[in-house]
Design a protein around this motif. Structure first.
Motif, mmCIF file in Angstrom:
data_model
loop_
_atom_site.group_PDB
_atom_site.id
_atom_site.type_symbol
_atom_site.label_atom_id
_atom_site.label_comp_id
_atom_site.label_asym_id
_atom_site.label_seq_id
_atom_site.Cartn_x
_atom_site.Cartn_y
_atom_site.Cartn_z
ATOM 1 N N HIS A 146 122.757 22.186 16.261
ATOM 2 C CA HIS A 146 123.784 23.158 16.134
ATOM 3 C C HIS A 146 125.196 22.552 16.297
ATOM 4 C CE1 HIS A 146 126.191 26.999 16.843
ATOM 5 N NE2 HIS A 146 127.014 26.223 16.157
ATOM 6 N N HIS B 216 129.268 21.138 14.718
ATOM 7 C CA HIS B 216 130.118 21.002 13.527
ATOM 8 C C HIS B 216 130.669 19.650 13.546
ATOM 9 C CE1 HIS B 216 129.777 25.383 13.382
ATOM 10 N NE2 HIS B 216 129.826 25.207 14.652
ATOM 11 N N GLU C 95 125.694 29.212 10.837
ATOM 12 C CA GLU C 95 125.392 30.018 11.808
ATOM 13 C C GLU C 95 125.873 31.519 11.220
ATOM 14 O OE1 GLU C 95 128.020 29.739 15.339
ATOM 15 O OE2 GLU C 95 128.572 27.869 14.374
ATOM 16 N N ASP D 168 126.943 22.300 19.622
ATOM 17 C CA ASP D 168 128.091 23.045 18.946
ATOM 18 C C ASP D 168 129.450 22.316 19.217
ATOM 19 O OD1 ASP D 168 129.184 25.306 17.825
ATOM 20 O OD2 ASP D 168 129.440 26.600 19.430
HETATM 21 ZN ZN LIG Z 1 128.963 26.779 16.004
#
Ligand SMILES: [Zn+2]
Length: 333
Positions: free
Chosen positions: A35, A37, A135, A288
């Motif tokens: 996870h 970006h 997500e 994340d």
């Molecule tokens: Zn995220």
């Protein structure tokens, strides 16, 4: 002190009787970030993933942060998906790690016509580079415009049905309970390190004593109703508020987000505690990392070393940072 020791007077070096075994293989252990970006990060940040041994990642192309308009329309969501699809292969060519995609409808801000995004989503799910839906997941509060919890649940469940149809895992944005520093920042300034317009948070739409946990429970019910196996659900942002429930009452995987510990308070120590208590079988770690936050692309590599220092053995570390992600997302070597 051995008589042959050459220092002028005794030093610490004269007292080193037993050498600890050092886990040198961890220096080269590949890892997978399920996870992030990373497509929103700088080239230099993505290079940091490559330099520190990232084998594969799931770049999540969902999140209201990157849509220009709020409330959001379906075409804004599709723009996020298309932008990530457009750039993915170039990111791989630049950095050599495998860059996979997660596509989803985030519930952090209300979407005016979510059904149009859902309709389009089936075709996206068929793409080879799409390895996860998400997500997504019910959230207790929205930005700018609140979204009724039943409507959110319907959108989440519909995505889970698509995931079941396409045999894809679902990455949940499990609401975490932030660490409490004891002080809050000026409301007109907001939190430094988190690029978000302050004061636009809406009133909670979940009326419960523990809204963050309640949201996770609604997500699990939605998965059951969608016919999605719980072992195909990865609850990202696992924390002290939801670990016991997720471990004891579900078969979901828990992914601990450690790329912005300063904000949410979850660290490698929490991961070590969870491994001690429940074993490594259903645990992962993610960063994340994203451009809207102060985040650390080295976080997962650091956690590998930190887990060892906290007493976790190499096999368990390998399982949580590499093998579980490979198995669940079918990515990496
Ligand atoms: Zn995220």
């Amino acid at each position: 002190m051995p008589p042959t020791h050459p220092t002028k007077r005794p030093t610490d070096a004269a007292h080193l009787d037993d050498h600890p075994e050092l886990p040198t293989e961890l220096l080269n252990l590949p890892w997978i970030d399920v996870h992030n970006h990373a497509h929103t990060l700088s080239w230099d940040d993505r290079e940091r993933y490559a330099l520190s041994g990232c084998e594969s990642m799931v770049m999540v192309a969902s999140g209201y942060h990157w849509t220009p308009y709020k409330p959001v329309r379906a075409e804004d969501i599709r723009y996020l998906w298309d932008d990530a699809i457009n750039r993915r292969a170039a990111i791989e060519r630049n950095h050599f790690f495998e860059a996979n995609l997660g596509l989803g409808i985030h519930t952090g801000v209300r979407i005016e016509n979510p059904d149009e995004a859902l309709e389009a989503m089936a075709d996206y799910c068929a793409l080879e580079e799409v390895v996860a839906i998400g997500e997504t997941g019910v959230t207790p509060t929205q930005h700018v415009s609140s979204w009724d919890v039943d409507e959110q649940r319907a959108i989440v469940q519909a995505q889970m049905e698509l995931a079941a149809d396409h045999d894809l895992p679902v990455l949940l944005h499990t609401p975490n309970t932030s660490s409490d520093s004891g002080r809050s920042y000026r409301s007109e300034i907001g939190t430094p390190g988190y690029e978000k317009n302050p004061g636009l948070g809406q009133e909670p739409v979940i009326d419960a004593e523990n809204p963050a946990l309640e949201a996770a429970k609604i997500d699990v019910e939605a998965a059951r109703d969608a016919g999605l196996d719980e072992e195909r659900v990865v609850a990202s942002h696992a924390d002290g508020n939801n670990t016991e429930y997720l471990m004891a009452e579900t078969d979901c995987y828990l992914s601990y987000t450690i790329g912005h510990s300063w904000l949410i308070g979850v660290t490698a120590a929490d991961v070590a505690d969870a491994i001690d208590e429940y074993g490594p079988e259903r645990i992962m770690v993610d960063t994340d990392c994203a451009n809207v936050l102060r985040t650390d692309p080295f976080a997962l590599k650091r956690a590998i070393l930190e887990l060892y220092r906290y007493g976790i053995d190499e096999a368990a570390i390998r399982q949580v940072v590499l093998e579980n992600p490979r198995d669940v997302f079918d990515i990496g070597q």
